[in-house]
Write a protein that holds these residues in place. Structure first.
Motif, PDB file in Angstrom:
ATOM      1  N   ARG A 225       0.848  -1.193   0.000  1.00 23.46           N
ATOM      2  CA  ARG A 225       0.000   0.000   0.000  1.00 23.46           C
ATOM      3  C   ARG A 225       0.881   1.239   0.000  1.00 23.46           C
ATOM      4  O   ARG A 225       2.025   1.210   0.473  1.00 23.46           O
ATOM      5  CB  ARG A 225      -0.909   0.035   1.230  1.00 23.46           C
ATOM      6  CG  ARG A 225      -0.165   0.285   2.535  1.00 23.46           C
ATOM      7  CD  ARG A 225      -1.113   0.389   3.712  1.00 23.46           C
ATOM      8  NE  ARG A 225      -0.379   0.604   4.966  1.00 23.46           N
ATOM      9  CZ  ARG A 225      -0.940   0.606   6.169  1.00 23.46           C
ATOM     10  NH1 ARG A 225      -2.243   0.387   6.284  1.00 23.46           N
ATOM     11  NH2 ARG A 225      -0.208   0.814   7.248  1.00 23.46           N
ATOM     12  N   ASN A 226       0.354   2.325  -0.531  1.00 20.37           N
ATOM     13  CA  ASN A 226       1.018   3.615  -0.407  1.00 20.37           C
ATOM     14  C   ASN A 226       0.892   4.073   1.040  1.00 20.37           C
ATOM     15  O   ASN A 226      -0.104   3.769   1.704  1.00 20.37           O
ATOM     16  CB  ASN A 226       0.375   4.635  -1.354  1.00 20.37           C
ATOM     17  CG  ASN A 226       1.113   5.962  -1.359  1.00 20.37           C
ATOM     18  OD1 ASN A 226       0.855   6.830  -0.534  1.00 20.37           O
ATOM     19  ND2 ASN A 226       2.033   6.120  -2.289  1.00 20.37           N
ATOM     20  N   THR A 227       1.889   4.775   1.543  1.00 20.11           N
ATOM     21  CA  THR A 227       1.866   5.184   2.952  1.00 20.11           C
ATOM     22  C   THR A 227       0.717   6.145   3.261  1.00 20.11           C
ATOM     23  O   THR A 227       0.394   6.363   4.429  1.00 20.11           O
ATOM     24  CB  THR A 227       3.197   5.846   3.345  1.00 20.11           C
ATOM     25  OG1 THR A 227       3.530   6.860   2.394  1.00 20.11           O
ATOM     26  CG2 THR A 227       4.320   4.821   3.390  1.00 20.11           C
ATOM     27  N   ASN A 228       0.103   6.718   2.224  1.00 20.30           N
ATOM     28  CA  ASN A 228      -1.057   7.590   2.434  1.00 20.30           C
ATOM     29  C   ASN A 228      -2.365   6.805   2.470  1.00 20.30           C
ATOM     30  O   ASN A 228      -3.429   7.380   2.707  1.00 20.30           O
ATOM     31  CB  ASN A 228      -1.140   8.650   1.328  1.00 20.30           C
ATOM     32  CG  ASN A 228      -0.011   9.657   1.419  1.00 20.30           C
ATOM     33  OD1 ASN A 228       0.449   9.986   2.505  1.00 20.30           O
ATOM     34  ND2 ASN A 228       0.444  10.152   0.278  1.00 20.30           N
ATOM     35  N   SER A 229      -2.286   5.502   2.218  1.00 20.87           N
ATOM     36  CA  SER A 229      -3.487   4.669   2.168  1.00 20.87           C
ATOM     37  C   SER A 229      -3.609   3.814   3.429  1.00 20.87           C
ATOM     38  O   SER A 229      -2.617   3.482   4.075  1.00 20.87           O
ATOM     39  CB  SER A 229      -3.446   3.766   0.933  1.00 20.87           C
ATOM     40  OG  SER A 229      -4.521   2.854   0.933  1.00 20.87           O
TER      41      SER A 229
ATOM     42  N   LEU B 238       2.057   0.954 -10.777  1.00 19.33           N
ATOM     43  CA  LEU B 238       1.887   2.050  -9.831  1.00 19.33           C
ATOM     44  C   LEU B 238       1.860   3.380 -10.569  1.00 19.33           C
ATOM     45  O   LEU B 238       2.466   3.530 -11.635  1.00 19.33           O
ATOM     46  CB  LEU B 238       3.040   2.059  -8.815  1.00 19.33           C
ATOM     47  CG  LEU B 238       3.228   0.781  -7.991  1.00 19.33           C
ATOM     48  CD1 LEU B 238       4.485   0.884  -7.146  1.00 19.33           C
ATOM     49  CD2 LEU B 238       2.014   0.527  -7.111  1.00 19.33           C
TER      50      LEU B 238
ATOM     51  N   SER C 198       5.848  11.355  -1.246  1.00 19.30           N
ATOM     52  CA  SER C 198       4.840  10.434  -0.716  1.00 19.30           C
ATOM     53  C   SER C 198       4.337   9.477  -1.789  1.00 19.30           C
ATOM     54  O   SER C 198       3.922   8.360  -1.487  1.00 19.30           O
ATOM     55  CB  SER C 198       3.670  11.217  -0.118  1.00 19.30           C
ATOM     56  OG  SER C 198       2.975  11.933  -1.128  1.00 19.30           O
ATOM     57  N   SER C 199       4.388   9.897  -3.055  1.00 19.54           N
ATOM     58  CA  SER C 199       3.925   9.018  -4.132  1.00 19.54           C
ATOM     59  C   SER C 199       4.891   7.862  -4.365  1.00 19.54           C
ATOM     60  O   SER C 199       4.535   6.867  -4.993  1.00 19.54           O
ATOM     61  CB  SER C 199       3.746   9.816  -5.427  1.00 19.54           C
ATOM     62  OG  SER C 199       4.997  10.256  -5.927  1.00 19.54           O
ATOM     63  N   TYR C 200       6.124   7.977  -3.855  1.00 17.93           N
ATOM     64  CA  TYR C 200       7.126   6.921  -4.014  1.00 17.93           C
ATOM     65  C   TYR C 200       7.220   6.015  -2.781  1.00 17.93           C
ATOM     66  O   TYR C 200       7.938   5.028  -2.800  1.00 17.93           O
ATOM     67  CB  TYR C 200       8.513   7.530  -4.252  1.00 17.93           C
ATOM     68  CG  TYR C 200       8.678   8.212  -5.587  1.00 17.93           C
ATOM     69  CD1 TYR C 200       8.921   7.480  -6.743  1.00 17.93           C
ATOM     70  CD2 TYR C 200       8.604   9.596  -5.695  1.00 17.93           C
ATOM     71  CE1 TYR C 200       9.085   8.102  -7.963  1.00 17.93           C
ATOM     72  CE2 TYR C 200       8.768  10.228  -6.914  1.00 17.93           C
ATOM     73  CZ  TYR C 200       9.008   9.482  -8.045  1.00 17.93           C
ATOM     74  OH  TYR C 200       9.165  10.101  -9.253  1.00 17.93           O
ATOM     75  N   SER C 201       6.529   6.370  -1.714  1.00 15.70           N
ATOM     76  CA  SER C 201       6.695   5.664  -0.442  1.00 15.70           C
ATOM     77  C   SER C 201       5.598   4.617  -0.249  1.00 15.70           C
ATOM     78  O   SER C 201       4.411   4.953  -0.188  1.00 15.70           O
ATOM     79  CB  SER C 201       6.677   6.672   0.710  1.00 15.70           C
ATOM     80  OG  SER C 201       6.935   6.030   1.928  1.00 15.70           O
ATOM     81  N   TYR C 202       6.022   3.350  -0.127  1.00 13.87           N
ATOM     82  CA  TYR C 202       5.086   2.240   0.039  1.00 13.87           C
ATOM     83  C   TYR C 202       5.490   1.374   1.232  1.00 13.87           C
ATOM     84  O   TYR C 202       6.632   1.422   1.693  1.00 13.87           O
ATOM     85  CB  TYR C 202       5.043   1.373  -1.224  1.00 13.87           C
ATOM     86  CG  TYR C 202       4.253   1.996  -2.355  1.00 13.87           C
ATOM     87  CD1 TYR C 202       2.951   1.593  -2.620  1.00 13.87           C
ATOM     88  CD2 TYR C 202       4.806   3.006  -3.138  1.00 13.87           C
ATOM     89  CE1 TYR C 202       2.221   2.169  -3.649  1.00 13.87           C
ATOM     90  CE2 TYR C 202       4.078   3.591  -4.162  1.00 13.87           C
ATOM     91  CZ  TYR C 202       2.783   3.172  -4.412  1.00 13.87           C
ATOM     92  OH  TYR C 202       2.058   3.754  -5.417  1.00 13.87           O
TER      93      TYR C 202
END
Length: 301
Positions: free
Chosen positions: A108-112, A134, A178-182
Motif C-alpha cells: 500500500r502507499n503510505t497515504n493509504s 503504480l 509520498s507518491s514513491y513511499s510504500y
C-alpha cells in the motif's frame, strides 16, 4: 657566638626538614603516578571488557536476526511503462520454502489505509516475484538555485517572497516523495499455517535516479529582463535518459512570447543568457532527452 651557632643549627634543621618533606612529596607524587597508571590500566581493562561484551551481544543479536530473517529484502527494478502507470518488478527469496506453499504480497502507499493483495510467482527455487503497476511519475529531480545582486538579496520583500517560494517547493517535494513511499509484507500459506513477515518500508524514489540524473539549474539575475543560466546533470552518463537539448520559453510583461535554445553541452554544462525586452511574466525550462522524453519545469524568475 652562641647566637650564630644556634642560627646555624636552626638552618641545618630546617634544611633537613625541607629535604625530608621534599622526599615525602616526591614519594607521594610517585604514588599518585602509580595510582593513575593503575586507574588507567583498570579503565582500559574495563573498557575492553565492555567492548568485548558489547561485541559479543551484537554478534549474538546479529546471529539471532539472521536466523529470524526467513525472507530477504525486496529487490526492485523497472518494468514497462503502461499509459499513465509504471510497472515495477519486485523479487525476494524465502528461506526453507516448502514446495506447494502459496505466497502472497501485500502493499500500500503510505497515504493509504488499505493493503492490496497479489499472488506471487515462484520464478526459481525459493525466489518469488510480483509485477505491480503504480502511478509513478518518473521525472528528474530539478534543483534551482538563484543568485541576485546584494542590493536585491538584502531587500526584505525579496527575502520574504523567496522564503514563500521555498516553502511551496518543499511542500511540493513532500507530496512528490509520498507518491514513491510504500509499505509491504509477505505471507506464506502452508496448509492451515500462515507465516507473515514484518511490515517493511519500500521507497521507490531511487527508481527515478535509474531513469534520470538529478539536474542542477543555476540562475544569475543580471537585471529585470536579463538572466544567465547554467544547467548540468549531477551524475551525467549514469542514467537511462541523457539530457540532449534545453530550451527556455515563456511570456514577458509586455505579452510577448519567447523561446530560446541553450548552447550545446560543453562537457557536462549547458549555458544560456537571455536578454528580453521586458521582465519575464512566466517562464519554463524544456528538457529534451536522447530517448525522446520531454520534461518541462516552471521557473520563477
Amino acid at each position: 657566638m652562641r647566637k650564630t651557632n644556634l642560627g646555624i643549627v636552626v638552618l641545618v634543621i630546617l634544611l633537613i626538614s625541607n629535604v625530608i618533606i621534599l622526599q615525602q612529596i616526591n614519594g607521594v607524587k610517585e604514588d599518585i603516578q602509580h595510582l593513575r597508571g593503575d586507574i588507567n590500566s583498570t579503565r582500559s581493562w574495563v573498557q575492553n571488557s565492555v567492548n568485548g561484551v558489547t561485541n559479543s551481544v551484537r554478534n549474538m543479536v546479529s546471529d539471532i536476526e539472521k536466523e529470524k530473517r526467513w525472507i530477504t529484502p525486496v529487490e526492485v527494478s523497472l518494468g514497462e511503462k503502461n499509459r499513465n502507470k509504471q510497472e515495477v518488478n519486485l523479487s525476494w527469496q524465502i528461506k526453507d520454502y516448502t514446495q506447494g506453499s502459496e505466497v502472497y504480497f501485500y502493499y500500500r502507499n503510505t497515504n493509504s489505509d488499505t493493503f492490496q493483495k497479489i499472488s506471487a510467482k515462484n520464478i526459481a527455487g525459493s525466489t518469488f516475484a510480483v509485477d505491480i503497476e503504480l502511478a509513478l511519475d518518473l521525472k528528474p529531480e530539478i534543483r534551482i538555485n538563484k543568485e541576485y545582486p546584494s542590493e536585491i538579496s538584502t531587500n526584505e520583500k525579496a527575502i520574504k517572497a523567496e522564503r514563500i517560494k521555498e516553502e511551496k517547493f518543499k511542500e511540493a517535494k513532500m507530496r512528490a516523495l509520498s507518491s514513491y513511499s510504500y509499505e509491504y509484507y509477505v505471507e506464506v500459506h502452508t496448509g492451515d499455517n500462515i507465516r507473515a513477515s514484518e511490515q517493511k518500508r519500500l521507497n521507490l524514489e531511487k527508481l527515478k535516479y535509474i531513469e534520470f540524473s538529478r539536474v542542477q539549474v543555476n540562475i544569475t539575475y543580471v537585471d529585470e529582463a536579463k538572466y544567465s543560466f547554467t544547467v548540468y546533470e549531477e551524475m551525467y552518463g549514469t542514467s537511462s535518459n541523457k539530457l540532449e537539448k534545453i530550451f527556455i520559453k515563456g511570456i514577458d510583461s509586455n505579452g510577448n512570447s519567447f523561446k530560446e535554445q541553450f548552447a550545446p553541452r560543453d562537457k557536462t554544462v549547458f549555458t544560456k543568457t537571455i536578454d528580453l525586452g521586458a521582465s519575464p511574466q512566466r517562464a519554463e525550462l524544456i528538457l529534451e532527452y536522447d530517448t525522446g522524453k520531454i520534461i518541462s519545469e516552471e521557473v520563477d524568475l
